[in-house]
Design an enzyme around this catalytic site. Structure first.
Site, PDB file in Angstrom:
ATOM      1  CG  HIS A 124      -0.257  -0.025   2.531  1.00 48.59           C
ATOM      2  ND1 HIS A 124       0.207   1.105   3.161  1.00 48.59           N
ATOM      3  CD2 HIS A 124       0.063  -1.063   3.352  1.00 48.59           C
ATOM      4  CE1 HIS A 124       0.765   0.778   4.323  1.00 48.59           C
ATOM      5  NE2 HIS A 124       0.687  -0.532   4.459  1.00 48.59           N
ATOM      6  CG  ASP A 125      -0.342   4.298   1.253  1.00 48.61           C
ATOM      7  OD1 ASP A 125      -1.215   4.988   0.712  1.00 48.61           O
ATOM      8  OD2 ASP A 125      -0.552   3.616   2.284  1.00 48.61           O
ATOM      9  N   GLY A 138       4.881  -1.354   2.615  1.00 49.04           N
ATOM     10  CA  GLY A 138       4.133  -0.132   2.347  1.00 49.04           C
ATOM     11  C   GLY A 138       5.009   1.102   2.237  1.00 49.04           C
TER      12      GLY A 138
END
Length: 267
Positions: free
Chosen positions: A121-122, A139
């Site tokens: 994520h991100d 992440g």
């Protein structure tokens, strides 16, 4: 024309581009946008607010836009953006972003993601990258253009990898890797410059010599690293690659840097 296999499930609201093929047993969520001339071969799952650029080929059991693997996630609709021309091989996964991390995971154009690779994520991933089998990003990682990450290598969350870096196989990457770096080892250490990659990007012999000389002064000169870093600042004007490396280090000055194994104790 667009072709959707009768066994695929495409939710109302999904946008499928002209010439795209959705193969058997694919599942496409209602907030997904797939560009033109893509090929989802079979058993592909795409969810969240995911956009896929034109001309991507996605192999069986790939999962895109699934919820971030973060305890902060509370079910928000967040995004995954994948650029044009990517190839995503079997069982690879890419998670959507978190609200705390900006809400979007971005993957650039023309990436080649081998089987079982993962983008957390991100993350912000550049263009023309290659992730070998089971290469994994935690992440919030930042990955530059033309980066190669070897098989079974894992990159710690929030780590930055500069453009044109090569990471060997079975590496644990815990510190930022300078642009044009070559990293290897169980816990990755800097082994030099990615000379092969630089030659492929049309570096001349003269440029290579300048950047190599700078590298030796910065990482293998006398004194501690901070002193050497200060001493080589005037070399930024000698070559754009040197300036890029120094800017990368400056931008992450409060982060751990991947260093040569024989210099890791002399920060």
């Amino acid at each position: 024309m667009t072709m959707i296999d009768p066994t695929a499930r495409v939710e109302d609201g999904a946008v499928i581009g002209e010439g795209t093929t959705i193969g058997p047993y694919c599942i496409i969520g209602p907030n997904v946008v797939i560009g033109a001339n893509c090929k989802l071969i079979a058993h592909v799952h795409v969810t969240a607010q995911t956009t896929i650029g034109d001309g991507c080929t996605i192999y069986p059991f790939v999962s895109l836009g699934t919820p971030p693997q973060s305890l902060s996630y509370k079910g928000e609709l967040t995004r995954l953006e994948i650029g044009a021309g990517c190839t995503i091989r079997e069982s690879s996964t890419m998670n959507a972003g978190t609200v705390a991390g900006g809400g979007v995971t971005r993957v650039g154009e023309r990436g080649y993601f081998m089987n079982c690779s993962h983008v957390g994520h991100d993350c912000q991933v550049g263009n023309d990258v290659i992730f070998a089998t089971s290469a994994t990003l935690g992440g919030h990682c930042e990955i530059g253009d033309f980066v190669f990450i070897g098989g079974l290598s894992a990159v710690h969350q929030f780590t930055r990898i500069g453009p044109q870096v090569m990471v060997g196989g079975v590496c644990g990457v815990r510190g930022d890797i300078i642009p044009f770096g070559l990293a290897n080892g169980q816990y990755a250490s800097l082994e030099g410059l990615n000379i092969i990659g630089m030659k492929r990007r049309k570096f001349t012999k003269e440029r290579l010599a300048k950047v190599r000389s700078f590298y030796q002064k910065l990482f293998h000169g006398p004194g501690i690293f901070a002193e050497r870093l200060n001493a080589v600042q005037p070399l930024a004007g000698e070559d754009p690659a040197i300036a890029e490396i120094l800017a990368f280090i400056e931008q992450g000055k409060h982060r751990a840097l991947c260093l040569p194994a024989d210099d890791s104790h002399k920060q």
